[in-house]
Design an enzyme around this catalytic site. Structure first.
Site, PDB file in Angstrom:
ATOM      1  N   TYR A  51       0.823  -1.216   0.000  1.00 13.00           N
ATOM      2  CA  TYR A  51       0.000   0.000   0.000  1.00 13.00           C
ATOM      3  C   TYR A  51       0.860   1.270   0.000  1.00 13.00           C
ATOM      4  CZ  TYR A  51      -4.475  -2.443   0.681  1.00 13.00           C
ATOM      5  OH  TYR A  51      -5.617  -3.209   0.513  1.00 13.00           O
ATOM      6  N   GLU A 128       2.325  -5.976  -8.008  1.00 16.45           N
ATOM      7  CA  GLU A 128       1.765  -6.661  -6.839  1.00 16.45           C
ATOM      8  C   GLU A 128       2.004  -8.172  -6.927  1.00 16.45           C
ATOM      9  OE1 GLU A 128      -2.311  -5.243  -6.675  1.00 16.45           O
ATOM     10  OE2 GLU A 128      -1.666  -3.220  -6.150  1.00 16.45           O
TER      11      GLU A 128
HETATM   12  N1  UDP Z   1      -9.345   2.731   2.686  1.00 12.22           N
HETATM   13  C1  UDP Z   1      -9.787   3.193   3.908  1.00 12.22           C
HETATM   14  N2  UDP Z   1     -10.298   4.460   3.986  1.00 12.22           N
HETATM   15  C2  UDP Z   1     -10.411   5.262   2.887  1.00 12.22           C
HETATM   16  C3  UDP Z   1      -9.957   4.775   1.661  1.00 12.22           C
HETATM   17  C4  UDP Z   1      -9.426   3.495   1.578  1.00 12.22           C
HETATM   18  O1  UDP Z   1      -9.716   2.494   4.914  1.00 12.22           O
HETATM   19  O2  UDP Z   1     -10.902   6.396   3.024  1.00 12.22           O
HETATM   20  C5  UDP Z   1      -8.801   1.367   2.591  1.00 12.22           C
HETATM   21  C6  UDP Z   1      -9.804   0.389   1.957  1.00 12.22           C
HETATM   22  O3  UDP Z   1      -9.703  -0.853   2.654  1.00 12.22           O
HETATM   23  C7  UDP Z   1      -9.290   0.277   0.540  1.00 12.22           C
HETATM   24  C8  UDP Z   1      -7.784   0.386   0.757  1.00 12.22           C
HETATM   25  O4  UDP Z   1      -7.655   1.361   1.787  1.00 12.22           O
HETATM   26  O5  UDP Z   1      -9.683  -0.941  -0.062  1.00 12.22           O
HETATM   27  C9  UDP Z   1      -7.004   0.834  -0.441  1.00 12.22           C
HETATM   28  O6  UDP Z   1      -7.545   2.039  -0.933  1.00 12.22           O
HETATM   29  P1  UDP Z   1      -7.751   2.260  -2.491  1.00 12.22           P
HETATM   30  O7  UDP Z   1      -8.098   3.695  -2.706  1.00 12.22           O
HETATM   31  O8  UDP Z   1      -6.588   1.724  -3.237  1.00 12.22           O
HETATM   32  O9  UDP Z   1      -9.079   1.399  -2.784  1.00 12.22           O
HETATM   33  P2  UDP Z   1      -9.269   0.013  -3.561  1.00 12.22           P
HETATM   34  O10 UDP Z   1      -8.288   0.005  -4.714  1.00 12.22           O
HETATM   35  O11 UDP Z   1      -9.034  -1.097  -2.585  1.00 12.22           O
HETATM   36  O12 UDP Z   1     -10.698   0.027  -4.018  1.00 12.22           O
END
Ligand code: UDP
Ligand code: MG
Length: 150
Positions: A51, A128
């Site tokens: 991440y 990844e």
């Molecule tokens: N996340 C969170 N709060 C936020 C945004 C994201 O806890 O406001 C977490 C959520 O579990 C998410 C992960 O961080 O799946 C990664 O964020 P991303 O924006 O990459 O979303 P994704 O690609 O998983 O949809």
């Protein structure tokens, strides 16, 4: 033959809630091919790498803590358009904004407990996959390929 690959991960809440089979079923039903799968317990450093692009976000420490709360199921899926289609199967980042029929739309409520991860681009998918499966991924050519692709 489609060579696109994506990294899909059932997060600790998805594993704990017994949703691994359900998530795998949706990717299998669509026609994608499972080419790697492992139950893993990643350490802090590994999760911070996964991440890395979110490290400056206020939710980052909570995200890492959530991801460390139990084992995850790391998978690589292969097929035509699988990166984008995988995100469609998952639904929106915020489960409440996800339509019924999607994984997050059907099984989750909170953004910080959204059950599963999917790569957001072909380039990030390959990064990844290299991070989670450093020994590489081998696969066989499926017998059913002609029934899935025209
Ligand atoms: N996340 C969170 N709060 C936020 C945004 C994201 O806890 O406001 C977490 C959520 O579990 C998410 C992960 O961080 O799946 C990664 O964020 P991303 O924006 O990459 O979303 P994704 O690609 O998983 O949809
Ligand atoms: Mg993301």
């Amino acid at each position: 033959m489609a060579t696109e690959r994506t990294y899909i991960m059932v997060k600790p809440d998805g594993v704990e809630r017994g949703l691994v089979g359900e998530i795998i079923k949706r990717f299998e039903n669509k026609g994608f091919q499972l080419i790697a799968l492992e139950l893993k317990t990643p350490d802090q450093e590994h999760l911070e790498k996964h991440y890395a692009d979110l490290s400056s976000k206020p939710f980052f420490p909570g995200l890492i803590k959530y991801m460390k709360s139990g084992p995850v199921v790391a998978m690589v899926w292969k097929g035509k358009g699988v990166v984008k289609a995988g995100r469609v199967l998952l639904g929106e980042t915020n489960p409440l904004a996800s339509l019924p029929g999607t994984i997050r739309g059907d099984f989750a409520l909170d953004v910080g407990r959204n059950i599963a991860h999917g790569s957001d681009s072909v380039e990030n998918a390959e990064k990844e996959i290299a991070l989670w499966f450093p020994k590489g991924v081998v696969h066989h050519d499926r017998v059913i390929e002609k029934l899935i692709y025209e």
